[in-house]
Enzyme design. Structure first.
Site, mmCIF file in Angstrom:
data_model
loop_
_atom_site.group_PDB
_atom_site.id
_atom_site.type_symbol
_atom_site.label_atom_id
_atom_site.label_comp_id
_atom_site.label_asym_id
_atom_site.label_seq_id
_atom_site.Cartn_x
_atom_site.Cartn_y
_atom_site.Cartn_z
ATOM 1 N N PHE A 236 0.821 -1.216 0.000
ATOM 2 C CA PHE A 236 0.000 0.000 0.000
ATOM 3 C C PHE A 236 0.852 1.260 0.000
ATOM 4 C CE2 PHE A 236 -2.640 -3.207 2.343
ATOM 5 C CZ PHE A 236 -3.488 -3.487 1.285
ATOM 6 N N ILE A 462 2.699 -7.453 -5.480
ATOM 7 C CA ILE A 462 2.529 -7.246 -4.029
ATOM 8 C C ILE A 462 1.187 -7.815 -3.555
ATOM 9 C CG2 ILE A 462 4.103 -5.294 -3.930
ATOM 10 C CD1 ILE A 462 1.698 -3.409 -3.970
ATOM 11 N N THR A 464 -1.377 -8.047 -6.006
ATOM 12 C CA THR A 464 -2.349 -7.464 -6.924
ATOM 13 C C THR A 464 -2.799 -8.438 -8.008
ATOM 14 O OG1 THR A 464 -0.533 -6.723 -8.291
ATOM 15 C CG2 THR A 464 -1.366 -5.161 -6.657
ATOM 16 N N ILE A 587 -9.765 -3.691 -19.153
ATOM 17 C CA ILE A 587 -9.489 -4.492 -17.965
ATOM 18 C C ILE A 587 -8.735 -5.751 -18.386
ATOM 19 C CG2 ILE A 587 -10.548 -5.787 -16.081
ATOM 20 C CD1 ILE A 587 -10.671 -2.669 -15.814
ATOM 21 N N LYS A 591 -11.078 -10.944 -13.057
ATOM 22 C CA LYS A 591 -11.151 -11.449 -11.684
ATOM 23 C C LYS A 591 -10.216 -10.676 -10.748
ATOM 24 C CE LYS A 591 -11.338 -15.793 -9.189
ATOM 25 N NZ LYS A 591 -11.329 -17.262 -9.332
ATOM 26 N N GLN A 596 -9.002 -5.980 -6.959
ATOM 27 C CA GLN A 596 -8.330 -4.711 -6.672
ATOM 28 C C GLN A 596 -9.335 -3.623 -6.322
ATOM 29 O OE1 GLN A 596 -4.939 -3.610 -6.429
ATOM 30 N NE2 GLN A 596 -5.053 -5.780 -6.007
ATOM 31 N N LYS A 659 -5.600 1.324 -17.815
ATOM 32 C CA LYS A 659 -5.389 2.584 -17.089
ATOM 33 C C LYS A 659 -4.872 2.419 -15.664
ATOM 34 C CE LYS A 659 -8.260 6.076 -19.316
ATOM 35 N NZ LYS A 659 -9.415 6.962 -19.115
ATOM 36 N N GLY A 662 -5.125 -0.154 -9.195
ATOM 37 C CA GLY A 662 -4.723 -0.458 -7.823
ATOM 38 C C GLY A 662 -5.209 0.559 -6.818
ATOM 39 N N GLU A 663 -5.416 1.793 -7.248
ATOM 40 C CA GLU A 663 -5.690 2.850 -6.272
ATOM 41 C C GLU A 663 -7.053 3.503 -6.410
ATOM 42 O OE1 GLU A 663 -1.581 4.798 -5.242
ATOM 43 O OE2 GLU A 663 -1.466 3.868 -7.200
HETATM 44 MO MO1 MOS Z 1 0.987 3.087 -4.073
HETATM 45 S S1 MOS Z 1 0.748 4.367 -2.484
HETATM 46 O O1 MOS Z 1 1.495 4.223 -5.251
HETATM 47 O O2 MOS Z 1 2.261 2.102 -3.565
#
Ligand code: MOS
Length: 697
Positions: A236, A462, A464, A587, A591, A596, A659, A662-663
């Protein structure tokens, strides 16, 4: 080049799923290293001052103790330029929990006991750890994280606010948050016999960054440091950059002359591997009666440490979200005697959009408009910050699709108008966004005489699903079935790749893999007539920054919806339903992508209701530094989470059209919940988390 997609997009299980669930995927601390010893750090119990004496005699008398290091006897490091990473190089203490020593022993039990026997005396100085917006000493950093301008200004915000038919002046706060990946930070450091090179098994988000930082600190050529991290249990952001523990492990192993294993305890993690800065955000909006924005001002105050500056880019999303002729964003820092903050999932967008999207909801109430309609009226033609067109902008589509799926209408906008038994119920919406970037990475594609392909890249998974997604991309780019492709990641002996961060992994690594695959196929075709030579063949691939980023503004978007229930008697908040619709390009794996986004939304729910790192101003430390006291949403806190996305074809972002996901899932969730809590109760909570005391007054 364009890709024929066969593997891309499929909802494939993780390739490493069986290893993960059977415990056979090795994490950093688990590597069997012959002759390994154990290190345990000693942390400062003051927030500011210096170490005046360090008495290790009792520890050293314990059988099995190999070394005790402090600033008095630790090897001098030729590097590092970064004071945070200069562990045990001086007697100065800059924050509570800073490493002031380390013990090395034969077993993890002995080392922990020995560390408890070390007596450290300090000369304590007055510390200053309180973040307030009225401090006289706030300063303007040169730049904010990721290289953004600290402040922006367009038009005349003050005049526009003064003459606006509707003007709001609102202050929101978010507390500090700790990243808390499930796998604690851990390193095994193994020096070569000649002391000229070192190998690290290390939990991180990018092996090259750790390699380069350690090499610089210890005065080694970078190729003498090898960092291995094929499996990582979350980060994270806290594992993106080198932090003091990795330096301490390398130093301890050097001094002890033995391999050293260092794993942080959860409590230790709260001081030495970063956290998200608390924020105080003043948002002022000016609007016409029809809800069209005439002015937006977003002024942010946050904290940094004395030992190193980190400035989160809290207001950057406000620069591009909505149309308004007059706009200002600013970031100011309080330099405090606190641990060093760092990036945490969607640094900037996550806390910043809590404020902006709460303020939009307050404007919708003030203008008597539906909050979705308000956002549609303020949709910009092009990026208001840069003037560039968007490569694609799916916010409106997400809001419309989400409203449909959620059953947003008919909605009675009046607060505190619905209840079920002793529960008030309400719904809320917020927008989401995250930038689409990529940066340099390289890969190597190989084929052997039997037609088996191997792709090497120092990427990081990590948790993901990157390993799986990159294999899909490689298979399609090589135009072979996935079974014929072996992907090797997480080792600095592989081609250089950027960190897993900024939601740029797939875009950056995938582009390098597509290039390498294309080069390999070209070599095979042009030099070997399509027949693999017996000795095999290989080709490299490079990806740089995206040149299209000079022409276009590139972002993913989303719409977050929440249904909440608030107990009339206790103030307890429940979130039976979250719904997110995202526009994030193509995408890659339906899955792992869903996971994510679902994970991001869950973390957003956790931010809304539970998480807060509490700093005790008397001692300058985070007091709720474990999972008993730092509350994270559990399964029982999470209701239905409905995740979907719209089809978005963006030819400009990268060859895959991806695109990054993860965030964006965490962005906007907390605002959607806070807006729903207002709708349920009539109480506007501007200070996270939304705890019951704030609803009962
Ligand atoms: Mo994420 S906070 O860019 O590892």
């Amino acid at each position: 080049m364009s890709l024929t997609t066969r593997a891309i997009g499929a909802p494939l299980d993780r390739l490493d799923g069986p290893q993960k669930v059977t415990g056979t995927a090795p994490y950093a601390f688990e590597y069997p290293v012959a002759g390994a010893t154990y290190a345990f750090p000693i942390q400062s119990t003051i927030a500011r001052g210096r170490v005046v004496s360090f008495d290790a005699r009792a520890a050293l008398a314990l059988p099995g103790v190999l070394a005790v290091l402090s600033h008095e006897n630790a090897p001098r490091l030729p590097g590092p330029h970064d004071a945070e990473l200069a562990v045990l190089q001086s007697d100065a203490v800059a924050y509570h929990g800073q490493f002031v020593g380390v013990v090395v022993a034969e077993t993890s039990e002995i080392v922990r006991h020995a560390a408890s026997l070390v007596a450290v005396r300090y000369e304590e100085q007055l510390h200053d750890v309180e973040l307030r917006a009225d401090r006289g000493s706030l300063y303007k950093p040169e730049r904010i994280n990721a290289g953004f301008e600290t402040d922006t200004s367009n038009g005349d915000v003050e005049a526009a606010l003064a003459s606006a038919p509707i003007a709001l002046d609102l202050t929101y706060t978010t507390p500090a948050y700790h990243n808390n990946p499930l796998e604690p930070h851990a390193t095994i450091a193994v020096w070569s016999d000649d002391g000229e090179s070192v190998t690290l098994y290390d939990a991180n988000q990018g092996v090259y960054g750790i390699r380069d930082t350690v090499a610089a600190a210890f005065g080694l050529p970078p190729e003498r440091v090898r960092v291995i991290a094929p499996y990582v249990g979350g980060g994270f952001g806290s594992k993106a950059f080198a932090h003091p523990p990795v330096m301490l492990a390398v130093l301890a192993a050097h001094a002890a002359g033995r391999p050293v294993k260092l794993a942080l305890t959860r409590q230790q993690m709260f001081a030495v591997v970063g956290y998200r800065t608390p924020t105080i955000q003043r948002v002022r909006l000016g609007a016409e009666r029809d809800g069209r924005l005439t002015a937006i001002a977003h002024d942010v105050v946050e904290q940094t440490a004395t030992i190193k500056e980190f400035a989160e880019q809290t207001a950057v999303a406000t620069r591009m979200m909505y149309a308004a002729p007059n706009r200002r964003t600013t970031h100011r820092l309080a330099r405090l005697d606190v641990p060093v903050p760092t990036i945490m999932r969607a640094p900037g967008e996550c806390p910043g959009m809590f404020a902006l999207e709460s303020a939009l909801d307050e404007l919708a109430v003030a203008a008597g408009l539906d909050p979705i309609e308000l956002r549609l009226r303020n949709e910009p033609e092009s990026d208001p910050g840069t003037g560039r067109p968007f490569s694609s902008r799916g916010l409106v589509a997400c809001l419309r699709e989400g409203a449909e799926r959620f059953g947003w209408q008919p909605r009675d906008p009046r607060p505190r108008a619905r209840s079920e038994g002793r529960w008030l119920v309400g719904t809320g919406v917020a927008a989401s966004t995250y930038p689409t970037r990529r940066s340099s990475s390289s890969a190597l594609a190989r084929v052997d005489g039997a037609g088996h392909y191997t792709v090497l890249i120092a990427a990081s998974d990590i948790g993901t699903g990157a390993r799986t997604v990159l294999t899909q991309i490689a298979a399609d780019a090589l135009d072979v079935p996935m079974e014929r492709v072996q992907l090797e990641i997480g080792d600095s002996s592989f081609p250089r790749a950027r960190i897993a961060g900024g939601s740029m992994g797939t875009a950056s690594w995938g582009t390098a893999i597509v290039e390498a695959a294309g080069n390999l196929r070209a070599r095979l075709r042009d030099e070997f007539g399509g027949v693999v030579p017996p000795e095999g063949l290989e080709a490299p691939g490079e990806a740089g920054d995206n040149p299209e980023a000079q022409r276009f503004s590139m972002h993913a978007f989303g719409a977050q919806f929440a249904a909440v229930r608030v107990n009339m008697d206790t103030g307890e908040v429940r979130v039976p339903r979250l719904l997110g619709v995202f526009a994030a390009g193509r995408i890659m794996n339906a899955k792992t992508a869903r996971s994510q986004l679902l994970g991001g939304m869950t973390m957003g729910l956790s931010m809304a209701l539970h998480e807060a790192s509490v700093l005790d101003p008397r001692f300058g430390d985070f007091v709720n530094h474990d999972f008993a006291e730092y509350h994270i949403a559990t399964n029982a806190d999470v209701g239905t989470v409905d995740v979907s996305w719209i089809d978005e074809d963006d030819p400009y972002v990268n060859p895959m059209g991806a695109k990054g996901i993860g965030e964006i899932g965490i962005v906007g969730t907390a605002a959607a919940i806070a807006n729903a809590v207002y709708h349920a109760t009539g109480v506007r909570v501007r200070d996270l988390p939304i705890t019951l005391d704030k609803l009962l007054s």
